[in-house]
Design a protein around this motif. Sequence first.
Motif, PDB file in Angstrom:
ATOM      1  N   TYR A  32       0.815  -1.213   0.000  1.00  0.00           N
ATOM      2  CA  TYR A  32       0.000   0.000   0.000  1.00  0.00           C
ATOM      3  C   TYR A  32       0.846   1.259   0.000  1.00  0.00           C
ATOM      4  O   TYR A  32       1.983   1.276   0.487  1.00  0.00           O
ATOM      5  N   ALA A  33       0.239   2.300  -0.532  1.00  0.00           N
ATOM      6  CA  ALA A  33       0.765   3.648  -0.378  1.00  0.00           C
ATOM      7  C   ALA A  33      -0.021   4.325   0.732  1.00  0.00           C
ATOM      8  O   ALA A  33      -1.243   4.140   0.849  1.00  0.00           O
ATOM      9  N   CYS A  50       2.680  11.666   0.160  1.00  0.00           N
ATOM     10  CA  CYS A  50       2.374  10.256  -0.006  1.00  0.00           C
ATOM     11  C   CYS A  50       3.671   9.479  -0.124  1.00  0.00           C
ATOM     12  O   CYS A  50       4.647   9.986  -0.695  1.00  0.00           O
ATOM     13  N   ILE A  51       3.665   8.250   0.386  1.00  0.00           N
ATOM     14  CA  ILE A  51       4.792   7.367   0.207  1.00  0.00           C
ATOM     15  C   ILE A  51       4.259   5.967  -0.066  1.00  0.00           C
ATOM     16  O   ILE A  51       3.296   5.530   0.573  1.00  0.00           O
ATOM     17  N   SER A  52       4.861   5.293  -1.019  1.00  0.00           N
ATOM     18  CA  SER A  52       4.425   3.954  -1.358  1.00  0.00           C
ATOM     19  C   SER A  52       5.401   2.921  -0.821  1.00  0.00           C
ATOM     20  O   SER A  52       6.598   2.968  -1.125  1.00  0.00           O
ATOM     21  N   ASN A  53       4.861   1.989  -0.048  1.00  0.00           N
ATOM     22  CA  ASN A  53       5.676   0.859   0.402  1.00  0.00           C
ATOM     23  C   ASN A  53       5.848  -0.161  -0.724  1.00  0.00           C
ATOM     24  O   ASN A  53       6.696  -1.036  -0.637  1.00  0.00           O
ATOM     25  N   TYR A  54       5.048  -0.029  -1.760  1.00  0.00           N
ATOM     26  CA  TYR A  54       5.066  -0.997  -2.867  1.00  0.00           C
ATOM     27  C   TYR A  54       6.184  -0.709  -3.857  1.00  0.00           C
ATOM     28  O   TYR A  54       6.944  -1.606  -4.231  1.00  0.00           O
ATOM     29  N   SER A  57       7.608   5.086  -4.464  1.00  0.00           N
ATOM     30  CA  SER A  57       7.270   6.425  -4.959  1.00  0.00           C
ATOM     31  C   SER A  57       6.821   7.307  -3.794  1.00  0.00           C
ATOM     32  O   SER A  57       6.297   6.821  -2.790  1.00  0.00           O
ATOM     33  N   LEU A  58       7.089   8.580  -3.940  1.00  0.00           N
ATOM     34  CA  LEU A  58       6.608   9.523  -2.941  1.00  0.00           C
ATOM     35  C   LEU A  58       6.385  10.878  -3.601  1.00  0.00           C
ATOM     36  O   LEU A  58       6.921  11.153  -4.682  1.00  0.00           O
ATOM     37  N   SER A  72       8.630   5.876   5.953  1.00  0.00           N
ATOM     38  CA  SER A  72       7.864   4.691   6.306  1.00  0.00           C
ATOM     39  C   SER A  72       8.756   3.693   7.019  1.00  0.00           C
ATOM     40  O   SER A  72       9.888   3.437   6.577  1.00  0.00           O
ATOM     41  N   ALA A 102       0.727   2.451  -5.657  1.00  0.00           N
ATOM     42  CA  ALA A 102       1.639   3.590  -5.758  1.00  0.00           C
ATOM     43  C   ALA A 102       0.999   4.928  -5.426  1.00  0.00           C
ATOM     44  O   ALA A 102      -0.216   5.057  -5.335  1.00  0.00           O
ATOM     45  N   CYS A 103       1.879   5.933  -5.262  1.00  0.00           N
ATOM     46  CA  CYS A 103       1.433   7.314  -5.119  1.00  0.00           C
ATOM     47  C   CYS A 103       1.201   7.892  -6.516  1.00  0.00           C
ATOM     48  O   CYS A 103       1.832   7.450  -7.476  1.00  0.00           O
TER      49      CYS A 103
END
Length: 121
Positions: A32-33, A50-54, A57-58, A72, A102-103
């Motif tokens: 998830y983002a 926003c930050i994506s753990n996937y 991207s941020l 994160s 993603a973000c």
Amino acid sequence: DVQLQASGGGLVQAGGSLRLSCAASGFTFDDYAIGWFRQAPGKEREGVSCISNYDGSLNYADSVKGRFTISSDIAKNTVYLQMNSLKPEDTAVYYCAAEGLACPLFNPAYWGRGTQVTVSS
């Protein structure tokens, strides 16, 4: 149950700092983002960061670039928003939200309760 628990808000003088936390549970955090949104009285909700753990991207809103940093901690299922050089116009209720992959976040599946940030001049 899915939970997003935002914390860390408070009252701070202009120029000060706060760190918000968003603790997540009940879904696969890595996929998830996580984003932060804010809503000031009488204004529409706006995306902050926003930050994506996937995919890593941020992004940041132009109004906070250079002042806010999102990060994160996957081990803790927690996203942080470090807010420096705070301005009175940053005053708002801050919410964290989650959306798959993603973000940026377009239609978050999950929302947490907000945390109030008040910046005095």
